[in-house]
Design a protein around this motif. Structure first.
Motif, PDB file in Angstrom:
ATOM      1  N   TYR A   1       0.817  -1.212   0.000  1.00 23.94           N
ATOM      2  CA  TYR A   1       0.000   0.000   0.000  1.00 23.94           C
ATOM      3  C   TYR A   1       0.849   1.259   0.000  1.00 23.94           C
ATOM      4  N   CYS A   2       0.191   2.311  -0.467  1.00 26.22           N
ATOM      5  CA  CYS A   2       0.726   3.673  -0.408  1.00 26.22           C
ATOM      6  C   CYS A   2      -0.450   4.570  -0.068  1.00 26.22           C
ATOM      7  N   GLY A   3      -0.209   5.596   0.720  1.00 25.63           N
ATOM      8  CA  GLY A   3      -1.295   6.463   1.143  1.00 25.63           C
ATOM      9  C   GLY A   3      -1.110   7.904   0.722  1.00 25.63           C
ATOM     10  N   ILE A   4      -2.220   8.617   0.701  1.00 28.49           N
ATOM     11  CA  ILE A   4      -2.195  10.049   0.422  1.00 28.49           C
ATOM     12  C   ILE A   4      -3.294  10.698   1.249  1.00 28.49           C
ATOM     13  N   ASP A   5      -2.975  11.819   1.897  1.00 28.13           N
ATOM     14  CA  ASP A   5      -3.969  12.536   2.677  1.00 28.13           C
ATOM     15  C   ASP A   5      -4.715  13.530   1.797  1.00 28.13           C
ATOM     16  N   PRO A   6      -6.021  13.671   1.986  1.00 32.25           N
ATOM     17  CA  PRO A   6      -6.819  14.567   1.139  1.00 32.25           C
ATOM     18  C   PRO A   6      -6.747  16.022   1.600  1.00 32.25           C
ATOM     19  N   SER A   7      -5.529  16.552   1.653  1.00 33.12           N
ATOM     20  CA  SER A   7      -5.356  17.954   2.040  1.00 33.12           C
ATOM     21  C   SER A   7      -5.724  18.893   0.894  1.00 33.12           C
ATOM     22  N   GLY A   8      -5.818  18.348  -0.329  1.00 36.83           N
ATOM     23  CA  GLY A   8      -6.238  19.116  -1.493  1.00 36.83           C
ATOM     24  C   GLY A   8      -7.185  18.287  -2.325  1.00 36.83           C
ATOM     25  N   ASP A   9      -7.776  18.912  -3.350  1.00 38.93           N
ATOM     26  CA  ASP A   9      -8.772  18.197  -4.157  1.00 38.93           C
ATOM     27  C   ASP A   9      -8.184  17.575  -5.416  1.00 38.93           C
ATOM     28  N   SER A  10      -6.845  17.607  -5.548  1.00 39.82           N
ATOM     29  CA  SER A  10      -6.201  16.983  -6.696  1.00 39.82           C
ATOM     30  C   SER A  10      -4.757  16.645  -6.349  1.00 39.82           C
ATOM     31  N   MET A  11      -4.251  15.588  -6.952  1.00 41.41           N
ATOM     32  CA  MET A  11      -2.824  15.314  -6.876  1.00 41.41           C
ATOM     33  C   MET A  11      -2.096  16.211  -7.873  1.00 41.41           C
ATOM     34  N   HIS A  12      -0.808  16.456  -7.604  1.00 41.70           N
ATOM     35  CA  HIS A  12       0.049  17.077  -8.600  1.00 41.70           C
ATOM     36  C   HIS A  12       1.125  16.069  -8.992  1.00 41.70           C
ATOM     37  N   VAL A  13       1.978  16.419  -9.934  1.00 41.04           N
ATOM     38  CA  VAL A  13       2.917  15.429 -10.461  1.00 41.04           C
ATOM     39  C   VAL A  13       3.895  14.933  -9.405  1.00 41.04           C
ATOM     40  N   GLY A  14       4.183  15.748  -8.377  1.00 42.12           N
ATOM     41  CA  GLY A  14       5.050  15.283  -7.310  1.00 42.12           C
ATOM     42  C   GLY A  14       4.444  14.117  -6.545  1.00 42.12           C
ATOM     43  N   HIS A  15       3.099  14.133  -6.379  1.00 49.33           N
ATOM     44  CA  HIS A  15       2.418  13.028  -5.704  1.00 49.33           C
ATOM     45  C   HIS A  15       2.525  11.729  -6.490  1.00 49.33           C
ATOM     46  N   LEU A  16       2.716  11.836  -7.788  1.00 46.26           N
ATOM     47  CA  LEU A  16       2.704  10.650  -8.647  1.00 46.26           C
ATOM     48  C   LEU A  16       3.859   9.697  -8.369  1.00 46.26           C
ATOM     49  N   ILE A  17       4.958  10.209  -7.830  1.00 50.53           N
ATOM     50  CA  ILE A  17       6.189   9.412  -7.748  1.00 50.53           C
ATOM     51  C   ILE A  17       5.980   8.073  -7.053  1.00 50.53           C
ATOM     52  N   PRO A  18       5.491   8.031  -5.804  1.00 50.30           N
ATOM     53  CA  PRO A  18       5.297   6.715  -5.183  1.00 50.30           C
ATOM     54  C   PRO A  18       4.193   5.902  -5.847  1.00 50.30           C
ATOM     55  N   PHE A  19       3.186   6.584  -6.404  1.00 43.24           N
ATOM     56  CA  PHE A  19       2.089   5.840  -7.019  1.00 43.24           C
ATOM     57  C   PHE A  19       2.494   5.221  -8.362  1.00 43.24           C
ATOM     58  N   MET A  20       3.505   5.792  -9.010  1.00 45.12           N
ATOM     59  CA  MET A  20       4.049   5.135 -10.205  1.00 45.12           C
ATOM     60  C   MET A  20       4.710   3.815  -9.811  1.00 45.12           C
ATOM     61  N   ILE A  21       5.339   3.788  -8.632  1.00 47.36           N
ATOM     62  CA  ILE A  21       5.931   2.546  -8.139  1.00 47.36           C
ATOM     63  C   ILE A  21       4.831   1.536  -7.833  1.00 47.36           C
ATOM     64  N   LEU A  22       3.758   2.014  -7.221  1.00 47.27           N
ATOM     65  CA  LEU A  22       2.615   1.150  -6.938  1.00 47.27           C
ATOM     66  C   LEU A  22       2.062   0.561  -8.237  1.00 47.27           C
ATOM     67  N   LYS A  23       1.987   1.380  -9.268  1.00 45.68           N
ATOM     68  CA  LYS A  23       1.501   0.918 -10.574  1.00 45.68           C
ATOM     69  C   LYS A  23       2.433  -0.154 -11.145  1.00 45.68           C
ATOM     70  N   ARG A  24       3.725   0.005 -10.956  1.00 49.34           N
ATOM     71  CA  ARG A  24       4.672  -1.000 -11.469  1.00 49.34           C
ATOM     72  C   ARG A  24       4.470  -2.344 -10.766  1.00 49.34           C
ATOM     73  N   PHE A  25       4.223  -2.288  -9.456  1.00 48.77           N
ATOM     74  CA  PHE A  25       3.923  -3.529  -8.741  1.00 48.77           C
ATOM     75  C   PHE A  25       2.645  -4.160  -9.287  1.00 48.77           C
ATOM     76  N   GLN A  26       1.651  -3.321  -9.589  1.00 50.23           N
ATOM     77  CA  GLN A  26       0.408  -3.832 -10.148  1.00 50.23           C
ATOM     78  C   GLN A  26       0.667  -4.554 -11.470  1.00 50.23           C
ATOM     79  N   LEU A  27       1.443  -3.927 -12.346  1.00 50.92           N
ATOM     80  CA  LEU A  27       1.737  -4.520 -13.649  1.00 50.92           C
ATOM     81  C   LEU A  27       2.576  -5.788 -13.526  1.00 50.92           C
ATOM     82  N   ALA A  28       3.300  -5.914 -12.408  1.00 54.56           N
ATOM     83  CA  ALA A  28       4.106  -7.109 -12.173  1.00 54.56           C
ATOM     84  C   ALA A  28       3.298  -8.222 -11.507  1.00 54.56           C
ATOM     85  N   GLY A  29       1.991  -7.998 -11.330  1.00 60.04           N
ATOM     86  CA  GLY A  29       1.131  -9.040 -10.799  1.00 60.04           C
ATOM     87  C   GLY A  29       0.826  -8.956  -9.327  1.00 60.04           C
ATOM     88  N   HIS A  30       1.223  -7.861  -8.666  1.00 67.51           N
ATOM     89  CA  HIS A  30       0.970  -7.718  -7.242  1.00 67.51           C
ATOM     90  C   HIS A  30      -0.336  -6.940  -7.014  1.00 67.51           C
TER      91      HIS A  30
END
Length: 421
Positions: free
Chosen positions: A34-63
């Motif tokens: 898992y990876c988490g994000i707090d809803p301090s704003g109503d949208s992510m920006h590209v800086g928020h994407l960094i850990p979630f891109m890793i999460l996406k890679r795990f997803q594509l690898a079957g996790h």
């Protein structure tokens, strides 16, 4: 190549608690992480994407990724990265933000699809049911204040001060990790480098509650810096948002297209799903044919398609080509509104005016009638992308975009937008 070896090649691993154990685990079976994000704003920006891109890679690898939206933790504020307390928001605002972030996550990860393996959770669901006494008895007892003070995220705030509310954040995030470990089978938490102390605190709590042999891990991603040493994620105009209402797909495309040659390969590794062979080829092109900007084009296309859609990418490319060539006649009024929202502008009634008067009195793009006539005669003025060389030309609604805007261009790059009313 294993998922961890790929992350290592992409430069996406900063710290980990047990690389050998995690490597063995991910090679043996599909894990939940898992990876988490707090809803301090109503949208992510590209800086928020960094850990979630890793999460996406795990997803594509079957996790099996779990995305935690911090409706509970967001109500108190994460102390990391700041020298002052985060302003508290109302629960209505937090929940509205949480829903918007959830929708963005669903778009990026296609949550809800049986094949996606993604699950969205909100820690408000379990934290809100935890009484203060239970919190102190069941969890507060497991945390040593001296150890908490030594965590970098807290230690950095001791000089300026930190409230008990934000001080307790690492306990609450640890409760999240334990909850997901016990209820969702989550064995790995990933986050930015500033989350290391919170992640390790969660691992300590799991081992105290479950047992010393609990198979849980932590992994952080490096702080991403640009070649000039500044933090990645912002343009000269501010944050680059994923919400198309905040940052249009055209602006989003241009942000990636304008990356420095010194950074572009690093960003291709971090943010795209291109193969090593493809990225190696782009690296050669940056060295031998940098003027073609092939790597930047690939980066802009991959990211705009991923975050928005193929249709949004096609439109961003169309607008980019129109502006580069100066041939803007076929742009729509809505495209004009978003693309030229930051250029100098004024309002004018829908009435016919001589072009010289229009340039001086309405737009101010020309300082005087003499200069306006000179620039018109020299071919420096374009209205709606069309060169005008006649000083007697009359500006009318026919020169507008859907009766809403008139675009004036002086020289190669100086634009002015007139709102018709």
């Amino acid at each position: 190549m294993s998922i961890l070896h790929e992350l290592r090649w992409r430069g996406a691993i900063n710290q980990h608690t047990d690389e050998e154990g995690l490597l063995k685990l991910t090679q043996e079976k599909s894990i939940a992480l898992y990876c988490g994000i707090d809803p301090s704003g109503d949208s992510m920006h590209v800086g928020h994407l960094i850990p979630f891109m890793i999460l996406k890679r795990f997803q594509l690898a079957g996790h099996k990724p779990v995305i935690l939206i911090g409706g509970g933790t967001g109500s108190i504020g994460d102390p990391s990265g700041r020298n002052s307390e985060r302003p508290l928001q109302t629960m209505d605002t937090i929940m509205e933000n949480a829903e918007k972030l959830s929708n963005q996550m669903r778009h990026l990860f296609e949550a809800g699809s049986e094949q996606s393996g993604i699950k969205l959770v909100n820690n408000y669901d379990w934290l809100s049911e935890l009484s203060f006494l239970d919190f102190l008895r069941d969890f507060g007892k497991e945390f040593n204040v001296n150890t908490m003070l030594a965590k970098e995220v807290v230690a950095s705030r001791l000089d300026t001060g930190i409230s008990f509310t934000e001080f307790s954040y690492q306990i609450i995030q640890s409760v999240d990790f334990l909850h997901l470990y016990e209820n969702e089978g989550v064995q790995l938490q990933i986050g930015g480098s500033d989350q290391w102390g919170n992640i390790t605190a969660g691992l300590d709590l799991i081992r105290k509650k479950v047992g010393p042999d609990a198979n849980a891990f932590g992994l952080t991603i490096p702080l991403l810096l640009k070649a000039d040493g500044t933090k990645f994620g912002k343009s000269a105009d501010g944050a680059i948002w994923l919400d198309p209402e905040k940052t249009t797909p055209y602006e989003f495309y241009q942000f990636w297209f304008n990356q420095d040659d010194r950074d572009v390969i690093k960003y291709l590794k971090y943010f795209t799903f291109l193969s090593k062979e493809e990225i190696d080829e782009f690296e050669k092109q940056v060295e031998t044919e940098p003027h073609k900007r092939a790597a930047q084009i690939a980066l802009a296309e991959e990211m705009t398609r991923f975050v928005h859609s193929q249709q949004a990418l096609d439109e961003a490319i169309s607008i980019s080509q129109a502006l580069f060539s100066g041939d803007i006649q076929n742009l729509t009024a809505d495209q004009i509104a978003s693309t030229f929202k930051d250029v100098p502008s004024s309002e004018a009634p829908k009435e016919e005016r001589n072009i010289v008067e229009f340039l001086v009195d309405v737009t101010g793009i020309e300082p005087s009638r003499r200069q306006a006539r000179q620039d018109i005669t020299n071919g420096a003025i374009r209205i709606k992308g069309v060169q005008i060389k006649d000083t007697d030309y009359v500006i009318s609604e026919a020169d507008s975009f859907d009766g809403r805007f008139i675009i004036v261009r002086k020289g190669k790059k100086k634009y002015f937008l007139v709102h018709l009313k």
